[in-house]
Design a protein around this motif. Structure first.
Motif, PDB file in Angstrom:
ATOM      1  N   PRO A 217      26.647  28.991  65.816  1.00 51.79           N
ATOM      2  CA  PRO A 217      27.981  29.589  65.681  1.00 51.79           C
ATOM      3  C   PRO A 217      27.998  31.102  65.816  1.00 51.79           C
ATOM      4  N   THR A 218      26.829  31.728  65.914  1.00 48.26           N
ATOM      5  CA  THR A 218      26.750  33.188  65.986  1.00 48.26           C
ATOM      6  C   THR A 218      26.301  33.625  67.372  1.00 48.26           C
ATOM      7  N   GLU A 219      26.639  34.863  67.743  1.00 49.10           N
ATOM      8  CA  GLU A 219      26.257  35.371  69.061  1.00 49.10           C
ATOM      9  C   GLU A 219      24.749  35.581  69.179  1.00 49.10           C
ATOM     10  N   ASP A 220      24.096  35.830  68.074  1.00 50.06           N
ATOM     11  CA  ASP A 220      22.646  36.025  68.056  1.00 50.06           C
ATOM     12  C   ASP A 220      22.013  34.977  67.152  1.00 50.06           C
ATOM     13  N   TYR A 221      20.837  34.533  67.521  1.00 47.72           N
ATOM     14  CA  TYR A 221      20.116  33.604  66.660  1.00 47.72           C
ATOM     15  C   TYR A 221      18.631  33.917  66.674  1.00 47.72           C
ATOM     16  N   LEU A 222      18.027  33.764  65.501  1.00 53.21           N
ATOM     17  CA  LEU A 222      16.605  34.042  65.319  1.00 53.21           C
ATOM     18  C   LEU A 222      15.833  32.740  65.430  1.00 53.21           C
ATOM     19  N   VAL A 223      14.999  32.614  66.470  1.00 47.91           N
ATOM     20  CA  VAL A 223      14.126  31.453  66.577  1.00 47.91           C
ATOM     21  C   VAL A 223      12.833  31.788  65.839  1.00 47.91           C
ATOM     22  N   LEU A 224      12.403  30.868  64.995  1.00 48.95           N
ATOM     23  CA  LEU A 224      11.281  31.125  64.094  1.00 48.95           C
ATOM     24  C   LEU A 224      10.397  29.892  64.038  1.00 48.95           C
ATOM     25  N   ASP A 225       9.113  30.071  64.324  1.00 48.88           N
ATOM     26  CA  ASP A 225       8.184  28.951  64.228  1.00 48.88           C
ATOM     27  C   ASP A 225       8.010  28.547  62.767  1.00 48.88           C
ATOM     28  N   ALA A 226       7.926  27.238  62.534  1.00 45.80           N
ATOM     29  CA  ALA A 226       7.864  26.721  61.166  1.00 45.80           C
ATOM     30  C   ALA A 226       6.579  27.088  60.454  1.00 45.80           C
ATOM     31  N   ASP A 227       5.565  27.530  61.205  1.00 44.37           N
ATOM     32  CA  ASP A 227       4.290  27.904  60.588  1.00 44.37           C
ATOM     33  C   ASP A 227       4.162  29.413  60.388  1.00 44.37           C
ATOM     34  N   THR A 228       5.276  30.127  60.496  1.00 38.58           N
ATOM     35  CA  THR A 228       5.275  31.586  60.367  1.00 38.58           C
ATOM     36  C   THR A 228       5.941  32.007  59.064  1.00 38.58           C
ATOM     37  N   VAL A 229       5.295  32.933  58.383  1.00 41.48           N
ATOM     38  CA  VAL A 229       5.764  33.397  57.079  1.00 41.48           C
ATOM     39  C   VAL A 229       5.978  34.906  57.129  1.00 41.48           C
TER      40      VAL A 229
END
Length: 277
Positions: A118-130
């Motif tokens: 729903p937002t113009e920007d989105y953060l893709v994040l690997d599930a194994d990243t902290v």
């Protein structure tokens, strides 16, 4: 602190964007955090989501975990207070119709998310990243684009097939998290489909599966980063920042995270890849 400009570009290069440099308007920009996941990574997903909750607290955001049906992952999401989304609802076609590997499906999820968030920007994040410290992804209206210092020849080969003989950024954008813009991804995928002479996802799967020698032959992060870098207008909308990350493949999180603040000082994130699983 590094402060410079790329030749022929409006893009700023910074060592790290501080919290103080981001204005209130930057933190008010909506951001969907998209985390593709598999049940085998449930323990790491808990750490990942906890780090988002702690270190992205200042940014207006919503978290989506996108995965195959899994009671385990649904429970993790419920505990973390985030949204669980079935992968078939985000993929361009159902996963079983793609007939490809799980890591490829996760890359397609990240790219096709532009149609659903729903937002113009989105953060893709690997599930194994902290994340290890407070995150700043916007500064003065510009989006932070992080880069790493690794280089993979197999990425280069697949990028050439998808993007053609365009100049390549000299290092890597594989930082295991990246803010993508819906409009930029839409344009990238449209051009990708035109170049490959097929629907973009079908073309990418054919490129990856036909030429894959190892499971690191293609990167959605490098695809997006190099697309941005090859367009002067898009470069001007970004701030380039070193990732300050650590890759910890096949290592126990408690071993790394319990090493003490001295060893982790200055690091932005750590990724616990399980390549053999």
């Amino acid at each position: 602190e590094i402060s410079a400009c790329l030749v022929g570009s409006e893009m700023c290069i910074r060592d790290r964007v501080s919290v103080e440099e981001a204005g209130s308007g930057d933190f008010e920009r909506g951001l969907t955090v998209l985390v593709p996941a598999a049940e085998k990574d449930a323990d790491l997903l808990e750490l990942c989501l906890g780090s988002v909750r702690e270190h992205l607290a200042g940014q207006r955001h919503e978290v989506w975990v996108v995965a195959p049906e899994s009671e385990v992952l649904r429970a993790v999401c419920a505990e973390a207070g985030v949204r669980f989304v079935l992968e078939d609802e985000v993929l361009p076609v159902r996963a079983k119709e793609l007939r490809t590997r799980g890591w490829v499906i996760q890359q397609l999820i990240k790219l096709n998310a532009w149609r659903h968030v729903p937002t113009e920007d989105y953060l893709v994040l690997d599930a194994d990243t902290v994340f290890l410290r407070k995150q700043v992804f916007f500064r003065g209206g510009r989006t932070v684009l992080r880069y790493a210092d690794q280089y993979e020849l197999l990425y280069e080969r697949s990028l050439t097939m998808v993007l053609g003989d365009r100049p390549r950024f000299p290092v890597s954008f594989v930082t295991h998290h990246m803010v993508m813009n819906r409009g930029i991804v839409e344009s990238l995928l449209r051009q990708t489909g035109e170049r490959l002479g097929a629907e973009w996802w079908d073309g990418l799967v054919r490129v990856i599966d036909a030429h894959s020698i190892s499971p690191i032959s293609f990167s959605e992060f490098d695809l997006y980063g190099n697309y941005v870098m090859n367009d002067p207008e898009l470069r001007g909308r970004h701030v380039l920042e070193y990732w300050h990350g650590l890759d910890a493949p096949n290592r126990a999180p408690e071993e790394v995270l319990g090493a003490g603040e001295g060893r982790l000082a200055g690091l932005n994130s750590v990724s616990f890849h399980r390549h053999t699983q």
